[in-house]
Write a protein that holds these residues in place. Structure first.
Motif, PDB file in Angstrom:
ATOM      1  N   ILE A 360       0.647  -1.218   0.031  1.00 33.74           N
ATOM      2  CA  ILE A 360       0.128  -0.020  -0.129  1.00 33.74           C
ATOM      3  C   ILE A 360       0.873   1.295   0.038  1.00 33.74           C
ATOM      4  O   ILE A 360       2.080   1.388   0.362  1.00 33.74           O
ATOM      5  N   CYS A 361       0.452   2.374  -0.295  1.00 32.14           N
ATOM      6  CA  CYS A 361       1.039   3.700  -0.411  1.00 32.14           C
ATOM      7  C   CYS A 361       0.631   4.332   0.822  1.00 32.14           C
ATOM      8  O   CYS A 361      -0.498   4.317   1.370  1.00 32.14           O
ATOM      9  N   ASP A 362       1.419   5.688   1.015  1.00 35.48           N
ATOM     10  CA  ASP A 362       1.034   6.530   1.978  1.00 35.48           C
ATOM     11  C   ASP A 362       0.687   7.682   1.526  1.00 35.48           C
ATOM     12  O   ASP A 362       0.694   8.068   0.325  1.00 35.48           O
ATOM     13  N   VAL A 363      -0.133   8.428   2.419  1.00 36.76           N
ATOM     14  CA  VAL A 363      -0.982   9.729   1.894  1.00 36.76           C
ATOM     15  C   VAL A 363      -0.545  10.918   2.954  1.00 36.76           C
ATOM     16  O   VAL A 363      -0.428  10.488   4.225  1.00 36.76           O
ATOM     17  N   SER A 364      -0.206  11.997   2.311  1.00 33.51           N
ATOM     18  CA  SER A 364       0.238  13.098   3.422  1.00 33.51           C
ATOM     19  C   SER A 364      -0.662  13.488   4.374  1.00 33.51           C
ATOM     20  O   SER A 364      -2.191  13.654   3.770  1.00 33.51           O
ATOM     21  N   ASP A 365      -0.523  13.692   5.474  1.00 34.00           N
ATOM     22  CA  ASP A 365      -1.350  14.610   6.542  1.00 34.00           C
ATOM     23  C   ASP A 365      -1.820  15.728   6.202  1.00 34.00           C
ATOM     24  O   ASP A 365      -2.607  16.233   6.469  1.00 34.00           O
ATOM     25  N   VAL A 366      -0.807  16.570   5.343  1.00 33.00           N
ATOM     26  CA  VAL A 366      -1.198  17.874   5.162  1.00 33.00           C
ATOM     27  C   VAL A 366      -1.915  18.022   3.701  1.00 33.00           C
ATOM     28  O   VAL A 366      -1.522  17.669   2.825  1.00 33.00           O
ATOM     29  N   LYS A 367      -3.172  18.603   3.983  1.00 32.30           N
ATOM     30  CA  LYS A 367      -3.942  18.605   2.848  1.00 32.30           C
ATOM     31  C   LYS A 367      -3.904  20.172   2.114  1.00 32.30           C
ATOM     32  O   LYS A 367      -3.905  20.409   0.834  1.00 32.30           O
ATOM     33  N   ASP A 368      -3.982  21.130   3.044  1.00 28.93           N
ATOM     34  CA  ASP A 368      -4.051  22.414   2.455  1.00 28.93           C
ATOM     35  C   ASP A 368      -2.687  23.338   2.116  1.00 28.93           C
ATOM     36  O   ASP A 368      -2.094  23.820   3.057  1.00 28.93           O
ATOM     37  N   LEU A 369      -2.243  23.142   1.083  1.00 31.46           N
ATOM     38  CA  LEU A 369      -0.669  23.259   0.587  1.00 31.46           C
ATOM     39  C   LEU A 369      -1.183  24.258  -0.698  1.00 31.46           C
ATOM     40  O   LEU A 369      -1.924  24.166  -1.504  1.00 31.46           O
ATOM     41  N   ALA A 370      -0.261  25.343  -0.549  1.00 33.17           N
ATOM     42  CA  ALA A 370      -0.085  26.391  -1.936  1.00 33.17           C
ATOM     43  C   ALA A 370       1.108  26.696  -2.327  1.00 33.17           C
ATOM     44  O   ALA A 370       2.002  26.553  -1.153  1.00 33.17           O
TER      45      ALA A 370
END
Length: 429
Positions: A360-370
């Motif tokens: 399985i892959c991992d997903v970043s915990d931080v979503k709001d990036l600009a």
């Protein structure tokens, strides 16, 4: 060499060991032979290569993407033997910057480059690499860029939601050449002497394929076959293959492939939803990842995924990539004129982070990036979700009244329960 017997209660054995130890000026538990250097140590020890560092999570060897803020988001850097897929923005303005950062980082660290493109000649791409910021003297230029980017609204003191105070701060400043990851000035070009001193290989598709060549039916396009053969040749002949170690000092091969999957590569995956050779691109990625897994190499690929109409193909491409980063530009969208996003040029989405040796892959915990492209720097900022942008806008346009502060404070406490993109509306009392 005297042998050491098993421990016992007798004094004869203990005395003989102590006498032998004092005679040779060593302890009884110290090896008498010369110490093995790091280069002569066994294969179990991690190799020491310039521009790399081991991951604190799993010990995997990492290289920098050329953007320290992105390195932090990916867990410290890009793992050797993996593929970083950059999903291009709509007008392909900002994705080439990440591509050039990756190559420029390789030149600074003395890594070997392999640049492949069907659009631009590799020589031209290298000539357009940004100049590095290496010493403390460059901090003056960095501070100047930050100062020029400030607006009167940004100087207004505000209460930031408690959730944003806990977010990790992105590293933003020039570093020395000995550190992992560097910063680059996009307003200047890489010095010519650095480019000439580097070792690189170029693959320009129009020069590799003859128009009069008879192409036999195959499961891959001829351009993909030529590129795979070229990459395999460089890996094997120059000793980047893990099964055939390099005779000289070990080094890293940085592979950069530009606009993969576009019609320029002879692939029709972007032209129609039901293309005849829909598996060309996925087969190429499958073979490429097999080559990378057994070599000291890392690869970055830019791909116009927004042109691929078949969503099933996009899902397979994501699964065959290790790390996936998507750039969403505000150019041409309604957000470009939205005052909430006036301080940014687009959003960056971390689609996938690899978990090596896992299914399985991992997903970043931080979503709001600009991200924003300043005069000299490309920066990534955390905590710029809708709630954060709206808060900035309200504080700069509404009077500083107790009611406004109460609304913002109550909204800030509600944001602690969820990510910035899905916060509830403030309660007006």
């Amino acid at each position: 060499m005297a042998s050491v017997g098993p421990c016992g209660t007798g004094t004869g054995t203990t005395g003989s060991v102590a006498a032998a130890a004092s005679k040779n000026n060593v302890t009884s538990f110290q090896r008498r032979g010369p110490r093995a250097s790091s280069s002569d140590s066994g294969g179990s020890r991690l190799v020491s290569i310039a521009g790399t560092r081991p991951s604190v999570r799993n010990g995997q060897l990492l290289v920098s993407t050329g953007l320290p803020a992105l390195d932090q988001l990916l867990g410290g850097g890009l793992a050797v033997g993996t593929v970083l897929l950059i999903e291009e923005d709509k007008y392909n303005i900002y994705s080439p910057l990440l591509f050039k950062y990756f190559l420029a980082e390789g030149i600074i660290n003395g890594h070997t480059l392999l640049v492949a493109s069907a659009k631009e000649e590799p020589e031209k791409i290298l000539q357009e690499l940004p100049a590095p910021l290496l010493d403390d003297n460059c901090k003056k230029e960095f501070d100047e860029d930050i100062y020029n980017d400030k607006t009167p609204e940004s100087n207004i003191k505000m209460k930031i939601a408690w959730r944003y105070q806990l977010l990790p701060k992105m590293e933003a400043g020039p570093v020395s050449s000995s550190r992992f990851g560097h910063y680059y000035d996009v307003s200047k070009k890489m010095p010519q002497e650095l480019i000439e001193a580097s070792k690189w290989h170029g693959f320009f598709l129009p020069k590799k394929i003859s128009s009069t060549l008879n192409i036999e039916p195959c499961s891959l396009t001829h351009g993909y076959i030529k590129l795979l053969q070229f990459i395999q040749k460089i890996i094997y002949e120059e000793g980047f293959d893990g099964s055939n170690p390099q005779k000289k000092q070990k080094n890293i091969l940085r592979i950069g492939i530009q606009n993969l999957g576009s019609p320029l590569w002879g692939d029709d995956v972007c032209c129609t939803e039901n293309c005849d050779n829909s598996h060309n691109l996925t087969k190429f990625l499958y073979i490429l990842r097999g080559l990378l897994r057994t070599s000291l190499s890392a690869c970055i690929i830019t791909m116009p995924t927004h042109l691929i109409q078949n969503k099933a193909i996009i899902a397979r491409i994501t699964n065959l990539s290790d790390t996936v980063v998507h750039l969403e530009s505000f150019i041409g969208s309604e957000r470009e004129a939205n005052p909430l996003y006036k301080d940014y040029h687009g959003l960056i989405h971390i689609r996938q982070i690899p978990r090596l040796n896992n299914l399985i892959c991992d997903v970043s915990d931080v979503k709001d990036l600009a991200f924003k492209l300043k005069r000299k720097l490309f920066t990534i900022e955390v905590g710029c979700g809708v709630g954060h942008c709206l808060r900035n806008w309200l504080l700069s346009h509404l009077p500083s009244a107790d009611g406004t502060k109460h609304i913002l404070d109550s909204w800030g406490h509600r944001e602690q329960k969820g990510p910035g993109w899905h916060t509830a509306a403030p309660e007006y009392q």
